[in-house]
Design a protein around this motif. Structure first.
Motif, PDB file in Angstrom:
ATOM      1  N   ALA A   1      -8.082   9.193  -2.279  1.00 45.95           N
ATOM      2  CA  ALA A   1      -6.846   9.816  -2.438  1.00 45.95           C
ATOM      3  C   ALA A   1      -5.655   9.177  -1.675  1.00 45.95           C
ATOM      4  O   ALA A   1      -4.653   9.104  -1.776  1.00 45.95           O
ATOM      5  CB  ALA A   1      -6.897  11.418  -2.365  1.00 45.95           C
ATOM      6  N   THR A   2      -6.186   8.939  -0.223  1.00 43.31           N
ATOM      7  CA  THR A   2      -5.397   8.470   0.973  1.00 43.31           C
ATOM      8  C   THR A   2      -4.926   7.054   0.584  1.00 43.31           C
ATOM      9  O   THR A   2      -3.541   6.752   0.760  1.00 43.31           O
ATOM     10  CB  THR A   2      -6.062   8.544   2.173  1.00 43.31           C
ATOM     11  N   VAL A   3      -5.622   6.283  -0.172  1.00 47.79           N
ATOM     12  CA  VAL A   3      -5.291   5.028  -0.633  1.00 47.79           C
ATOM     13  C   VAL A   3      -4.003   5.120  -1.593  1.00 47.79           C
ATOM     14  O   VAL A   3      -3.065   4.548  -1.803  1.00 47.79           O
ATOM     15  CB  VAL A   3      -6.457   4.410  -1.514  1.00 47.79           C
ATOM     16  N   ASP A   4      -4.249   6.245  -2.527  1.00 47.11           N
ATOM     17  CA  ASP A   4      -3.054   6.164  -3.701  1.00 47.11           C
ATOM     18  C   ASP A   4      -1.815   6.773  -2.989  1.00 47.11           C
ATOM     19  O   ASP A   4      -0.609   6.273  -3.201  1.00 47.11           O
ATOM     20  CB  ASP A   4      -3.525   7.292  -4.523  1.00 47.11           C
ATOM     21  N   VAL A   5      -1.953   7.615  -1.951  1.00 42.18           N
ATOM     22  CA  VAL A   5      -0.718   8.246  -1.052  1.00 42.18           C
ATOM     23  C   VAL A   5      -0.258   7.130  -0.149  1.00 42.18           C
ATOM     24  O   VAL A   5       0.998   6.768  -0.254  1.00 42.18           O
ATOM     25  CB  VAL A   5      -1.431   9.260  -0.171  1.00 42.18           C
ATOM     26  N   LEU A   6      -0.994   6.169   0.196  1.00 42.93           N
ATOM     27  CA  LEU A   6      -0.565   4.798   1.068  1.00 42.93           C
ATOM     28  C   LEU A   6       0.359   4.204  -0.017  1.00 42.93           C
ATOM     29  O   LEU A   6       1.348   3.770   0.647  1.00 42.93           O
ATOM     30  CB  LEU A   6      -1.783   4.247   1.469  1.00 42.93           C
ATOM     31  N   HIS A   7      -0.118   3.689  -1.015  1.00 45.57           N
ATOM     32  CA  HIS A   7       0.363   2.902  -2.053  1.00 45.57           C
ATOM     33  C   HIS A   7       1.768   3.568  -2.489  1.00 45.57           C
ATOM     34  O   HIS A   7       2.787   2.887  -2.673  1.00 45.57           O
ATOM     35  CB  HIS A   7      -0.240   2.597  -3.212  1.00 45.57           C
ATOM     36  N   GLY A   8       1.852   4.769  -2.545  1.00 45.99           N
ATOM     37  CA  GLY A   8       3.151   5.706  -3.117  1.00 45.99           C
ATOM     38  C   GLY A   8       4.234   5.522  -1.950  1.00 45.99           C
ATOM     39  O   GLY A   8       5.470   5.395  -2.215  1.00 45.99           O
ATOM     40  N   LEU A   9       3.612   5.619  -0.642  1.00 49.82           N
ATOM     41  CA  LEU A   9       4.493   5.661   0.555  1.00 49.82           C
ATOM     42  C   LEU A   9       5.133   3.961   0.708  1.00 49.82           C
ATOM     43  O   LEU A   9       6.079   3.970   1.041  1.00 49.82           O
ATOM     44  CB  LEU A   9       3.793   5.994   1.678  1.00 49.82           C
ATOM     45  N   PHE A  10       4.364   3.315   0.189  1.00 54.01           N
ATOM     46  CA  PHE A  10       4.549   1.851   0.362  1.00 54.01           C
ATOM     47  C   PHE A  10       5.731   1.518  -0.661  1.00 54.01           C
ATOM     48  O   PHE A  10       6.790   0.968  -0.129  1.00 54.01           O
ATOM     49  CB  PHE A  10       3.578   0.615  -0.095  1.00 54.01           C
ATOM     50  N   GLU A  11       5.976   2.219  -1.596  1.00 55.58           N
ATOM     51  CA  GLU A  11       6.830   2.088  -2.680  1.00 55.58           C
ATOM     52  C   GLU A  11       8.368   2.791  -2.096  1.00 55.58           C
ATOM     53  O   GLU A  11       9.306   2.147  -2.017  1.00 55.58           O
ATOM     54  CB  GLU A  11       6.574   2.579  -3.971  1.00 55.58           C
ATOM     55  N   ARG A  12       8.061   3.902  -1.513  1.00 60.14           N
ATOM     56  CA  ARG A  12       9.340   4.468  -0.922  1.00 60.14           C
ATOM     57  C   ARG A  12       9.751   3.694   0.100  1.00 60.14           C
ATOM     58  O   ARG A  12      11.027   3.552   0.289  1.00 60.14           O
ATOM     59  CB  ARG A  12       8.680   5.902  -0.631  1.00 60.14           C
ATOM     60  N   VAL A  13       9.229   3.381   1.298  1.00 63.06           N
ATOM     61  CA  VAL A  13       9.604   2.700   2.352  1.00 63.06           C
ATOM     62  C   VAL A  13      10.026   1.180   1.904  1.00 63.06           C
ATOM     63  O   VAL A  13      11.060   0.765   2.698  1.00 63.06           O
ATOM     64  CB  VAL A  13       8.852   2.720   3.714  1.00 63.06           C
ATOM     65  N   GLY A  14       9.434   0.626   0.920  1.00 65.92           N
ATOM     66  CA  GLY A  14       9.803  -0.772   0.819  1.00 65.92           C
ATOM     67  C   GLY A  14      11.295  -0.773   0.204  1.00 65.92           C
ATOM     68  O   GLY A  14      11.989  -1.678   0.469  1.00 65.92           O
ATOM     69  N   SER A  15      11.871   0.362  -0.494  1.00 66.03           N
ATOM     70  CA  SER A  15      13.206   0.403  -0.935  1.00 66.03           C
ATOM     71  C   SER A  15      14.239   0.419   0.488  1.00 66.03           C
ATOM     72  O   SER A  15      15.343   0.396   0.289  1.00 66.03           O
ATOM     73  CB  SER A  15      13.352   1.635  -1.796  1.00 66.03           C
ATOM     74  N   LEU A  16      13.536   0.781   1.467  1.00 67.47           N
ATOM     75  CA  LEU A  16      14.289   1.081   2.642  1.00 67.47           C
ATOM     76  C   LEU A  16      14.279  -0.082   3.479  1.00 67.47           C
ATOM     77  O   LEU A  16      14.493  -0.285   4.747  1.00 67.47           O
ATOM     78  CB  LEU A  16      14.064   2.303   3.394  1.00 67.47           C
TER      79      LEU A  16
END
Length: 593
Positions: free
Chosen positions: A187-202
């Protein structure tokens, strides 16, 4: 002062274009292998609780490379509420391996990876403790905490909290956390990838960006980090400029590129620096041979450009001096510059208030006149209040002649330039009397006057000792075996360089001497350089390992000078600041070494 590695044209410094490598730009997240780990334990304190399960997932560029899972015998009973929460019972772990057997396999699995965990201090803290307990070296892992990253990247409007279960639902993870190590790691892997998408736009695209990411750093601020790339990994000075070429800020560093990059990350928290970065459009670097050269250049550039975002050292010309006037009946005067007029001077003082306190200390010791009118050799004015109080020699009414008055002036000038002991003794006696009467506030006023005078006198004597030397050459051995070389002329840094290991430093020193700045003699102890620069040079000369190579002139200070009183004053002030009111009588008086 010459600067290796920089092409100069007048006051301008031109940095050649640099083709940066991918390594210098950072490690792209797609090239990083992450090991996402989760633990189940019998409690929350390493050493008091044991690990019951280890689960880990190795992932790179979104692809699962492997998984690691094992139950662990915690060598102790599992509390009932933990068994209910995790579903792991004493029977399940009875035949499982101990953590000492599991750790080598896990460390091999995670080798070369960036560790990721949700609430990483908990999981990594347990693993580090067990590694130490069992004699294993803990690798210097880079650690990413998804809980901390989520708090920086998400708002409370999006998620009420940053628990793993909440984030898994928010990012629609493929695995639901259930307090089992491998499921929670997935589950943490999926959360990590979701966070990557969020901070990537920043603008977070590299591992270095991820490590320093903070919501306090705006996208515009982070987008300017490329400004640091042409700068070298070397000591020097950097100048932030705006679109008109105006210098906004000047700083120094032992590593120009690393320091400037920090302005575009979370490590820079000063509000005014964030404002400055918003205006900056370029960063100009001047590589320096030594850290001392960088410090000196910073001072000179700040004084030259007076950048609005620099708070210190902008106005070195704002100096204050105490002057013993040249007239039949001299007095003390506060002036902003010194002249070659035969007068006695004390200074420079950076603040007018400090100079005024030093003047008050001198008036406490020497009862010379404080009035400002000009007096002839045969004055006939009426006396003032100070004369009636016995605090002035009263030359105004003729009660003292020029010769007798001149004896006090001669003693005053000696206290300024050579030996401040009469002032120290007079003020110390006054402090004792006031303290005995429990007038501690008045005693503190006199203590501050004494401190201002002694510090000003010691500062002037130290500067005068070095500025009287036409040339001084000094060297210090570097860690790699080379030599750091400086040519100092009348207290001003005239040249700086480095003699590489394996070469004779004498030849490099002679080249520096030949190309060093010419420094002509001037009036006063701060004629050749600012007081701050002279003090920087003195601190370097007095630092461990520095060797004098050549000396033209004499580098001496008065044996009875003000420097010997400084430690006593520091001890007295420290005692007064930390003592109880009933103990202040003793603390206010300067104590012996």
């Amino acid at each position: 002062m010459t600067t290796p590695g920089a092409a100069t044209n007048g006051a301008q410094t031109r940095i050649r274009g640099v083709q940066t490598s991918f390594d210098e730009l950072g490690t792209p997240l797609r090239d990083v292998t992450f090991c996402v780990v989760d633990l189940e334990t019998t409690g929350g304190a390493p050493g008091e609780s044991g690990i019951t399960e280890v689960g880990a997932v190795k992932v790179r560029c979104g692809e699962i490379l492997g998984e690691f899972q094992t139950l662990v015998n915690p060598h102790g009973p599992i509390p009932p509420f933990v068994a209910v929460l995790t579903g792991i019972t004493n029977a399940m772990v009875a035949t499982s391996p101990r953590i000492g057997s599991v750790l080598p396999a896990f460390l091999e699995f995670a080798q070369g990876c960036v560790l990721v965990a949700h609430n990483a201090p908990f999981d990594v803290g347990f693993l580090r403790h067990e590694a130490k307990e069992h004699g294993f070296d803990w690798p210097d892992f880079i650690v990413v905490d998804t809980a901390l990253l989520a708090r920086r990247a998400l708002t409370r409007d999006e998620t009420p909290n940053c628990k793993l279960g909440t984030l898994a639902r928010f990012f629609r993870a493929g695995t639901t956390p259930n307090h089992r190590a491998l499921s929670d790691a997935r589950a943490t892997v999926d959360v990590l990838h979701g966070l990557f998408e969020r901070v990537g736009s920043l603008g977070v695209q590299t591992l270095e960006d991820l490590q320093t990411f903070s919501s306090r750093v705006s996208t515009a601020q982070r987008s300017k980090r490329h400004l640091a790339e042409p700068l070298p990994h070397a000591p020097g000075v950097y100048l932030f400029t705006d679109d008109r070429g105006e210098v906004l800020y000047v700083g120094k560093s032992k590593d120009l590129r690393t320091r400037v990059r920090n302005y575009f990350t979370a490590s820079e928290t000063r509000t005014r620096m964030g404002e400055m970065i918003g205006l900056a459009t370029a960063v100009r670097g001047i590589e320096c041979a030594t850290p001392l050269e960088a410090e000196v250049r910073e001072l000179r550039l700040i004084a030259q450009h007076k950048p609005r975002y620099n708070r210190k050292s902008r106005f070195p010309e704002r100096q204050h001096w105490l002057k013993v006037t040249v007239e039949p009946f001299p007095r003390l005067s506060l002036v902003k510059e010194i002249r070659d007029d035969g007068a006695g001077y004390l200074g420079p003082f950076g603040r007018k208030q400090t100079a005024e306190r030093a003047m008050a200390a001198l008036h406490e010791t020497f009862p010379i006149r404080q009035c400002t009118q000009r007096l002839s050799r045969q004055p006939k004015s009426s006396i003032c209040v100070l004369a009636e109080m016995g605090r002035c020699l009263a030359p105004c009414d003729g009660r003292i002649d020029v010769e007798a008055y001149g004896e006090f002036v001669t003693a005053l000038r000696a206290a300024l330039a050579v030996d401040p002991t009469p002032v120290v003794n007079a003020l110390t006696t006054r402090i004792d009397l006031l303290a005995a009467e429990e007038r501690f506030e008045d005693a503190a006023v006199h203590r501050d006057r004494l401190s201002s005078f002694v510090r000003g006198s010691a500062r002037m004597q130290r500067m005068a000792s070095i500025t009287s030397c036409p040339e001084l050459c000094a060297a210090r051995r570097l860690d790699d075996g080379g030599w750091e070389l400086h040519v100092i002329r009348r207290g001003r840094l005239a040249a700086a360089g480095v003699s590489p290991v394996g070469t004779h430093p004498r030849r490099h020193l002679e080249m520096l001497q030949a190309s060093a700045e010419t420094v002509l003699p001037g009036i006063g102890p701060a004629a050749s350089a600012s007081p701050e620069e002279i003090e920087l040079v003195l601190r370097w000369l007095e630092s461990p390992g520095v060797r004098l190579v050549e000396l033209d002139g004499e580098w001496t200070s008065p044996i009875a000078g003000a420097g010997r009183h400084l430690r006593r004053l520091d001890n007295a002030r420290a005692g007064a600041d930390h003592s109880e009111p009933g103990e202040r009588r003793r603390a206010l008086r300067p104590v012996g070494p």
